[in-house]
Write an enzyme that holds these catalytic residues in place. Sequence first.
Site, PDB file in Angstrom:
ATOM      1  N   HIS A   1      -9.283  -1.943  -5.382  1.00 16.41           N
ATOM      2  CA  HIS A   1      -8.207  -2.259  -4.438  1.00 16.41           C
ATOM      3  C   HIS A   1      -7.190  -3.213  -5.061  1.00 16.41           C
ATOM      4  O   HIS A   1      -5.987  -3.110  -4.792  1.00 16.41           O
ATOM      5  CB  HIS A   1      -8.752  -2.872  -3.149  1.00 16.41           C
ATOM      6  CG  HIS A   1      -7.673  -3.076  -2.131  1.00 16.41           C
ATOM      7  ND1 HIS A   1      -7.183  -2.053  -1.333  1.00 16.41           N
ATOM      8  CD2 HIS A   1      -6.910  -4.156  -1.836  1.00 16.41           C
ATOM      9  CE1 HIS A   1      -6.199  -2.510  -0.582  1.00 16.41           C
ATOM     10  NE2 HIS A   1      -6.021  -3.791  -0.873  1.00 16.41           N
TER      11      HIS A   1
ATOM     12  N   HIS B   1       0.818  -1.222   0.000  1.00 25.45           N
ATOM     13  CA  HIS B   1       0.000   0.000   0.000  1.00 25.45           C
ATOM     14  C   HIS B   1       0.848   1.267   0.000  1.00 25.45           C
ATOM     15  O   HIS B   1       0.552   2.222  -0.726  1.00 25.45           O
ATOM     16  CB  HIS B   1      -0.947   0.009   1.202  1.00 25.45           C
ATOM     17  CG  HIS B   1      -1.978  -1.074   1.161  1.00 25.45           C
ATOM     18  ND1 HIS B   1      -2.898  -1.285   2.161  1.00 25.45           N
ATOM     19  CD2 HIS B   1      -2.239  -2.025   0.216  1.00 25.45           C
ATOM     20  CE1 HIS B   1      -3.673  -2.308   1.845  1.00 25.45           C
ATOM     21  NE2 HIS B   1      -3.278  -2.776   0.676  1.00 25.45           N
TER      22      HIS B   1
ATOM     23  N   HIS C   1      -1.102 -11.001  -5.006  1.00 29.20           N
ATOM     24  CA  HIS C   1       0.315 -10.701  -4.802  1.00 29.20           C
ATOM     25  C   HIS C   1       1.228 -11.763  -5.424  1.00 29.20           C
ATOM     26  O   HIS C   1       2.251 -11.440  -6.033  1.00 29.20           O
ATOM     27  CB  HIS C   1       0.622 -10.588  -3.312  1.00 29.20           C
ATOM     28  CG  HIS C   1      -0.151  -9.517  -2.625  1.00 29.20           C
ATOM     29  ND1 HIS C   1      -0.068  -8.195  -3.002  1.00 29.20           N
ATOM     30  CD2 HIS C   1      -1.038  -9.551  -1.601  1.00 29.20           C
ATOM     31  CE1 HIS C   1      -0.862  -7.477  -2.236  1.00 29.20           C
ATOM     32  NE2 HIS C   1      -1.465  -8.275  -1.385  1.00 29.20           N
TER      33      HIS C   1
ATOM     34  N   ASP D   1      -3.160  -2.804  -5.343  1.00 29.87           N
ATOM     35  CA  ASP D   1      -2.150  -3.824  -5.051  1.00 29.87           C
ATOM     36  C   ASP D   1      -1.206  -4.038  -6.229  1.00 29.87           C
ATOM     37  O   ASP D   1       0.006  -4.227  -6.048  1.00 29.87           O
ATOM     38  CB  ASP D   1      -2.829  -5.146  -4.694  1.00 29.87           C
ATOM     39  CG  ASP D   1      -3.339  -5.184  -3.262  1.00 29.87           C
ATOM     40  OD1 ASP D   1      -2.955  -4.315  -2.455  1.00 29.87           O
ATOM     41  OD2 ASP D   1      -4.127  -6.097  -2.946  1.00 29.87           O
TER      42      ASP D   1
END
Length: 347
Positions: free
Chosen positions: A240, A82, A267, A244
């Site tokens: 969001h 973030h 991720h 990421d």
Amino acid sequence: MKFSRQTTLRSQATVTGVGVHSGLPVNLTLGPAPIDAGFIFVRTGLDGCDREVQATAQSVTATAFATVLGDRHGPLVSTAEHVLAALRGMGIDNATIEIDGPEVPIMDGSAAAFVAAIDQAGILTQSGSRRFIQVLKPVQVAMGDSFGELRPYAAGFRAEVEIDFANPVIGRQSYSLDLSPERFRREICRARTFGCMNDTARLWSAGFALGASFENTVVFDEERLLNPEGLRYADECVRHKVLDVIGDLALAGLPLLGAYRSLRGGHKLNNAVLTALMADRSAWRVIEAEAARRSRVHVEAGSGMMGGMVAPAYGPTFPEFIPSTSRFSPSTPPRIAGRDPQPRFAK
């Protein structure tokens, strides 16, 4: 601001919060860094000595529920994505990130607090020419039902993200973004991490999401959103995921000139695609701002595009819940279940 020059922060700014997974209090200070320094995490309070880790793909030690950076002695900083997204999204090239705990504070689950810290510190244009990693050919990675690709794109950095969760409240969402500081601030930075209630017990038992609450995570059950204040955007979950992506790909070490597309990613996939790109020296090159500008002009001329340059951020020129406490269980933005190959807690 001149996008052809590197930037850093004018002064320091500090944020304080808790780690979403660890639940531990932590202070994080953003500060200036020299030309070509990139992003450097400085972990303090370790037996009286500080340890530094460069924010690059080579420093990634884990990607299960967050991006974890470390060195040969072990992990140093978790949930780095973030703050890295805020720095890259706001057009910062060089910065120090001093942190006195094992995890970047989750704040409200988005990057908004870090953007506010950047605003407080101010942005300083440096004398060095901005450098880019230009993607020269497509690089693809498939992982089960998830897929990621980096491909050439001369206009700057573009993200095309699609999620597809079994949870019917989330379902399938997609979002595309040509990155610029203005669009990052307006469309992405306030999108919060998210997850599903039915994953909390599993995450707690594994030692994750210990700092998660309704104050820092968007939470769903199988029928509805549980946060009383509602969503910030109708498609907040996929936004969001774009956040990421920006943070994870900041680990290239330089801003990317390329387009990234992902389906059901997270991720682990983001890191795998970036690692595959960096491993193929024929797939990328480092160029400076003026060369990137010429490349973009050539592409636009060839496609019949007219008019002046638009400068994207890197546009070449330029508990089940415990209602009484409103805590819910985990500590990193919950990743949702279903067909998303990554852990259900969304992050």
